[in-house]
Design a protein around this motif. Structure first.
Motif, PDB file in Angstrom:
ATOM      1  N   UNK A 256      97.870  13.603   2.520  1.00 25.02           N
ATOM      2  CA  UNK A 256      96.595  13.952   1.877  1.00 25.02           C
ATOM      3  C   UNK A 256      96.223  12.920   0.824  1.00 25.02           C
ATOM      4  N   UNK A 257      97.228  12.399   0.113  1.00 21.46           N
ATOM      5  CA  UNK A 257      96.944  11.352  -0.875  1.00 21.46           C
ATOM      6  C   UNK A 257      96.335  10.130  -0.183  1.00 21.46           C
TER       7      UNK A 257
ATOM      8  N   UNK B  70      91.526  14.234  -5.247  1.00 25.58           N
ATOM      9  CA  UNK B  70      90.109  14.537  -5.488  1.00 25.58           C
ATOM     10  C   UNK B  70      89.337  13.225  -5.532  1.00 25.58           C
ATOM     11  N   UNK B  71      88.205  13.193  -4.836  1.00 24.95           N
ATOM     12  CA  UNK B  71      87.369  11.982  -4.839  1.00 24.95           C
ATOM     13  C   UNK B  71      85.989  12.360  -5.380  1.00 24.95           C
ATOM     14  N   UNK B  72      85.608  11.716  -6.483  1.00 25.41           N
ATOM     15  CA  UNK B  72      84.310  11.970  -7.131  1.00 25.41           C
ATOM     16  C   UNK B  72      83.422  10.756  -6.926  1.00 25.41           C
ATOM     17  N   UNK B  73      82.212  10.989  -6.442  1.00 24.94           N
ATOM     18  CA  UNK B  73      81.303   9.850  -6.264  1.00 24.94           C
ATOM     19  C   UNK B  73      79.857  10.305  -6.345  1.00 24.94           C
TER      20      UNK B  73
ATOM     21  N   UNK C  63      91.042  17.126  -1.127  1.00 29.39           N
ATOM     22  CA  UNK C  63      91.879  17.147   0.078  1.00 29.39           C
ATOM     23  C   UNK C  63      93.223  17.819  -0.212  1.00 29.39           C
ATOM     24  N   UNK C  64      93.566  18.845   0.542  1.00 33.81           N
ATOM     25  CA  UNK C  64      94.950  19.334   0.499  1.00 33.81           C
ATOM     26  C   UNK C  64      95.512  19.587   1.902  1.00 33.81           C
TER      27      UNK C  64
END
Ligand SMILES: *Cc1c(COP(=O)(O)O)cnc(C)c1O
Length: 462
Positions: A370-371, A397-400, A440-441
Motif C-alpha cells: 500500500x505504501x 495518504x496522498x493530498x493534491x 490507501x490501505x
C-alpha cells in the motif's frame, strides 16, 4: 407470567437449517473476487423497507434473511474494496474474517484471566508483536479495545490520574498538549475527562520537540500540562510527528507521552518507513488499530502501556462481585484492568490467527504494497499537468490539488466517481483550501486502479 418452554425450544429448531443458509451466504460473500463498492443505498427509503419486521410473533427466518440481503446488506459503501479511498478503510483478510466467525461461534470473551486465560494469552501474543514492532520494553502490555477513540480515552485517563497525582493532586483542569492535526477523538477524550487542550501550533502539520517547548514556554499554566499526544500517521495527511523530539521534551517536563498510531501504526512493520517512527519506543502509551491497516475485522484497536501496573491501578474496577477475577498472582492478566471497559469480546483473536497463519512477513509485505501504491499515486499526480501534489506522502495518504478547483468541483468529482463505481473519494481541507485526498490501505490496490482514479480528476489534454 408463564413462559412456554415449547416457544424457547423452537428458537433452537431453526439452528441447523439456518446455519447452512448463513454459512452459504458468508461463503458466497467471501468468494467474491472483488467486493462491489455500492452507493450507500437509497437512504431516505431504508427505514420504510424494514417496517413491521419486528413484532410479537416473529417471521420465517428466510423472510428476514431476504430482507437483510435485499435491503440491509446492499445499503452500504463497502469498505473492503481497493476502490474505497475516502476514509481510512477496514480491509480484513479472509483468514481473519473466518476466525472472527469462530470467536462468535465459541462465544469467546476476554474479560479476565479466570474466565478466559486461553483467549487472553493468545491476544497478548498478538499485542507482543505490536509492542516489539514499536520497540517497547518487555514489560509493556495492555489490551484490545473497540477503536482508536476508546484507546485514546483509556490512555488519557491514566495520563490524567498519574499526572495529577504527581503534581500533588492540586490541578483543577489538567491540560494536554495537542496539535490541530491530532484526531478528533483526542479532543473528545479531553472533553470527557475534564481536561483542556494546550494547542501547539505547527509549521508543517508536524508536532516537533521545539514546537512543544515553545508552546509550554508561552503557557502561563504550564505546570497544569500533564501529557502530550503525538500522532504517528495523521488521519488527514498521513504524517508522522517528530516522536523522538517530543519524547525528549516530555521526559524533561514529566509529561505522559501518548502516541496515537491508530491509523499509521501498521507502518511500524514496514522497513521503508520504520525510521520515521523513531522515538515511539519511549511512549508511555500507544494506540494502533488493526481494523484500519492490519487486515483485521471491526472492531479492534491495540492499546499498549509502557508500565501496565500503573494503568491497572487507574482502570481496575473494584466490586465484591468481581473479587474472584482479581487474583494478584504472577501471570494473571485481566484485559478489563487496562481500559474503561469490563465485558469485551476477544476481539484481538482474528489478528492473532492471521499473524499466526500468515506470519509477520506477509503483513510487512501487504503494508509495503500500500505504501508503494501511495508513492505511485504521488508520482502520477506530479507527472500530470494541472494537478499539484501538496506534500510527499510519508504513509499511505496522498493530498493534491486540481489547480483552479473549489469545493463544488471536488464534491461533483466525488459524486461522479462514486456514481460510476470507479472509487469512493472525498475532498478534505489542507492549509485552508479544498483538496483531493486518497487514502490507501487495501493491499490489493493496483497501479491500474490508481491510474483509473487519477484519470477521473486529471484535466483533459488539449
Ligand atoms: C481513526 C483514528 C482514530 C479513531 O479510531 P477509531 O477506531 O475510529 O475509534 C484515532 N486516531 C487516529 C490518528 C485515527 O486515524
Amino acid at each position: 407470567m408463564n413462559v412456554d418452554p415449547q416457544a424457547t425450544r423452537s428458537m433452537h429448531d431453526l439452528d441447523h437449517k439456518l446455519a447452512r443458509r448463513v454459512f452459504d451466504e458468508c461463503l458466497r460473500q467471501l468468494s467474491l473476487d472483488e467486493v462491489p463498492l455500492k452507493t450507500g443505498g437509497d437512504r431516505d427509503r431504508i427505514a420504510g423497507r424494514l417496517e413491521g419486521l419486528i413484532g410479537p410473533s416473529g417471521n420465517d427466518p428466510e423472510t428476514v434473511l431476504s430482507a437483510f440481503l435485499r435491503n440491509v446488506a446492499p445499503a452500504i459503501l463497502a469498505c473492503d474494496t481497493p476502490r474505497f479511498m475516502a476514509f481510512v478503510s477496514c480491509v480484513p483478510s479472509k483468514t481473519s474474517i473466518l476466525f472472527d466467525l469462530m470467536v462468535s461461534a465459541f462465544t469467546l470473551h476476554g474479560i479476565s484471566w479466570l474466565e478466559a486465560a486461553g483467549p487472553v494469552a493468545a491476544e497478548n501474543q498478538a499485542l507482543r508483536v505490536l509492542a516489539d514492532a514499536a520497540g517497547l520494553p518487555a514489560g509493556a502490555g495492555g489490551c484490545f479495545v473497540s477503536g482508536g477513540s476508546s484507546g485514546n480515552l483509556s490512555a488519557l485517563l491514566v495520563a490524567r490520574d498519574i499526572g495529577v497525582s504527581r503534581r500533588g493532586g492540586r490541578i483543577a483542569r489538567p491540560k494536554v498538549a495537542v496539535t490541530a492535526d491530532a484526531h478528533s477523538s483526542v479532543g473528545k477524550a479531553l472533553h470527557v475527562l475534564g481536561m483542556d487542550p494546550l494547542p501547539v501550533p505547527t509549521r508543517d502539520h508536524r508536532l516537533t520537540g521545539a514546537a512543544l517547548r515553545e508552546a509550554l514556554a508561552r503557557e502561563p499554566e504550564r505546570d497544569d500540562v500533564v501529557a502530550v499526544v503525538a500522532t504517528a500517521g495523521t488521519t488527514n495527511g498521513g504524517l508522522i510527528d517528530d516522536l523522538a523530539g517530543v519524547a525528549a521534551v516530555a521526559g524533561e517536563r514529566g509529561l505522559w507521552f501518548h502516541v496515537d498510531a491508530a491509523y499509521g501504526g501498521a507502518g511500524l512493520l514496514a522497513p521503508s518507513v520504520r525510521d520515521l517512527f523513531d522515538g515511539v519506543e519511549q511512549a508511555d502509551s500507544v494506540v494502533i488499530d488493526p481494523h484500519k491497516w492490519l487486515f483485521s475485522p471491526f472492531d479492534c484497536a491495540a492499546l499498549l502501556y509502557r508500565d501496565p501496573p500503573a494503568a491497572k491501578a487507574v482502570h481496575t474496577q473494584r466490586a465484591s462481585y468481581l473479587d474472584a477475577i482479581h487474583d494478584d498472582d504472577a501471570g494473571v492478566w485481566n484485559p478489563s484492568d487496562y481500559a474503561h471497559h469490563l465485558t469485551r469480546r476477544a476481539r484481538g483473536l482474528p489478528l492473532w490467527f492471521g499473524l499466526a497463519v500468515h506470519g509477520t512477513d506477509s503483513y510487512r509485505d501487504a503494508v509495503e504494497n500500500t505504501l508503494a501504491m501511495a508513492r505511485y499515486a504521488a508520482d502520477r499526480v506530479t507527472g500530470t499537468d494541472g494537478l499539484t501534489l501538496l506534500c510527499e506522502p510519508e504513509l499511505s495518504v496522498v493530498l493534491f490539488r486540481r489547480d483552479g478547483w473549489g469545493w463544488d468541483d471536488y464534491e461533483q468529482w466525488s459524486d461522479r466517481v462514486l456514481a460510476d463505481q470507479v472509487a469512493y473519494v472525498l475532498p478534505t481541507e489542507w492549509d485552508g483550501e479544498p483538496v483531493a485526498r486518497l487514502c490507501f490501505v487495501h493491499p490489493e490496490t493496483t497501479k491500474q486502479l490508481v491510474d483509473e482514479v487519477i484519470a477521473t480528476i486529471a484535466p483533459p489534454l488539449d
